[in-house]
Structures are given as C-alpha cells and as structure tokens.
Design a protein around this motif. Sequence first.
Motif, PDB file in Angstrom:
ATOM      1  N   THR A  18       0.840  -1.186   0.000  1.00 49.52           N
ATOM      2  CA  THR A  18       0.000   0.000   0.000  1.00 49.52           C
ATOM      3  C   THR A  18       0.873   1.233   0.000  1.00 49.52           C
ATOM      4  O   THR A  18       1.916   1.254   0.635  1.00 49.52           O
ATOM      5  CB  THR A  18      -0.923   0.050   1.232  1.00 49.52           C
ATOM      6  N   ILE A  19       0.461   2.231  -0.713  1.00 49.21           N
ATOM      7  CA  ILE A  19       1.135   3.520  -0.742  1.00 49.21           C
ATOM      8  C   ILE A  19       0.079   4.549  -0.371  1.00 49.21           C
ATOM      9  O   ILE A  19      -1.010   4.560  -0.928  1.00 49.21           O
ATOM     10  CB  ILE A  19       1.697   3.836  -2.152  1.00 49.21           C
ATOM     11  N   THR A  26      -0.946  11.389  -7.512  1.00 50.06           N
ATOM     12  CA  THR A  26      -1.637  10.427  -8.358  1.00 50.06           C
ATOM     13  C   THR A  26      -1.656   9.081  -7.649  1.00 50.06           C
ATOM     14  O   THR A  26      -0.669   8.664  -7.085  1.00 50.06           O
ATOM     15  CB  THR A  26      -0.893  10.276  -9.701  1.00 50.06           C
ATOM     16  N   THR A  27      -2.786   8.403  -7.678  1.00 51.63           N
ATOM     17  CA  THR A  27      -2.884   7.078  -7.089  1.00 51.63           C
ATOM     18  C   THR A  27      -2.235   6.075  -8.028  1.00 51.63           C
ATOM     19  O   THR A  27      -2.435   6.136  -9.236  1.00 51.63           O
ATOM     20  CB  THR A  27      -4.359   6.700  -6.861  1.00 51.63           C
ATOM     21  N   VAL A  28      -1.453   5.172  -7.451  1.00 50.40           N
ATOM     22  CA  VAL A  28      -0.809   4.145  -8.260  1.00 50.40           C
ATOM     23  C   VAL A  28      -1.450   2.801  -7.957  1.00 50.40           C
ATOM     24  O   VAL A  28      -1.899   2.546  -6.850  1.00 50.40           O
ATOM     25  CB  VAL A  28       0.716   4.085  -8.004  1.00 50.40           C
ATOM     26  N   ASP A  29      -1.502   1.950  -8.978  1.00 48.90           N
ATOM     27  CA  ASP A  29      -2.105   0.629  -8.860  1.00 48.90           C
ATOM     28  C   ASP A  29      -0.991  -0.404  -8.763  1.00 48.90           C
ATOM     29  O   ASP A  29      -0.267  -0.637  -9.728  1.00 48.90           O
ATOM     30  CB  ASP A  29      -2.981   0.365 -10.086  1.00 48.90           C
ATOM     31  N   ALA A  37       5.081  -1.549 -12.664  1.00 51.70           N
ATOM     32  CA  ALA A  37       6.111  -0.949 -13.525  1.00 51.70           C
ATOM     33  C   ALA A  37       5.896   0.558 -13.647  1.00 51.70           C
ATOM     34  O   ALA A  37       6.850   1.340 -13.557  1.00 51.70           O
ATOM     35  CB  ALA A  37       6.087  -1.605 -14.906  1.00 51.70           C
ATOM     36  N   ASP A  38       4.654   0.980 -13.833  1.00 51.61           N
ATOM     37  CA  ASP A  38       4.341   2.403 -13.929  1.00 51.61           C
ATOM     38  C   ASP A  38       4.715   3.138 -12.640  1.00 51.61           C
ATOM     39  O   ASP A  38       5.282   4.223 -12.674  1.00 51.61           O
ATOM     40  CB  ASP A  38       2.851   2.594 -14.225  1.00 51.61           C
ATOM     41  N   ALA A  39       4.423   2.530 -11.501  1.00 53.69           N
ATOM     42  CA  ALA A  39       4.732   3.153 -10.210  1.00 53.69           C
ATOM     43  C   ALA A  39       6.237   3.349 -10.042  1.00 53.69           C
ATOM     44  O   ALA A  39       6.694   4.406  -9.611  1.00 53.69           O
ATOM     45  CB  ALA A  39       4.185   2.296  -9.071  1.00 53.69           C
TER      46      ALA A  39
END
Length: 89
Positions: A18-19, A26-29, A37-39
């Motif tokens: 969890t972040i 921006t919320t990351v998944d 990878a995006d995070a």
Amino acid sequence: MAAAGYSALTGLSSQEPTISPSPDATTVDLSTPDGIADAFVNHGVTLASVKGITDDDLESVYAEAYGHLAEGRAQEAMEDLMLLVTHDP
C-alpha cells in the motif's frame, strides 16, 4: 530497527503493498504488473517504500555496511549494499 542489515530487513513480513499518497498525488495501482512498472518508472515508488522500509532503516543498513568495510568484511558489506541499491536506487 535495532539490528538492521540485509538479514534483518529481508525477514520483513510480506503484506499487501500500500502507498498512501498525499492529497495532490496520483494514485498508483500495485495490483498488476503494468501498474507496478508504472509506479516504479513514472512515480518514484521504490521497493523500500512498498515494503515499508523507512529511510532510518536504510541509513542503519548503510552504517552497518560501512562498519563491515572498515573491519575488512567486504562480503558482508556487499550484502548490505546490494539491499540498498535494490530497495532504494
């Protein structure tokens, strides 16, 4: 964390990552490989932050690695330094 170092930090329990973003972040998944990878690439998320390893914990590992090097224990220092570069590059 009293006894830091590679062995102490790798024994952390695995939890659902969890972040907690700030209100303007921006919320990351982190539930999919693409989201992870995006995070990491676009949002500065590190393995340390996902595992809940604090900056103080990382500083303790660095201090321990430095001590190992000063004592001529390069292999033990290398293990600690590898943890640092993989968890907070």
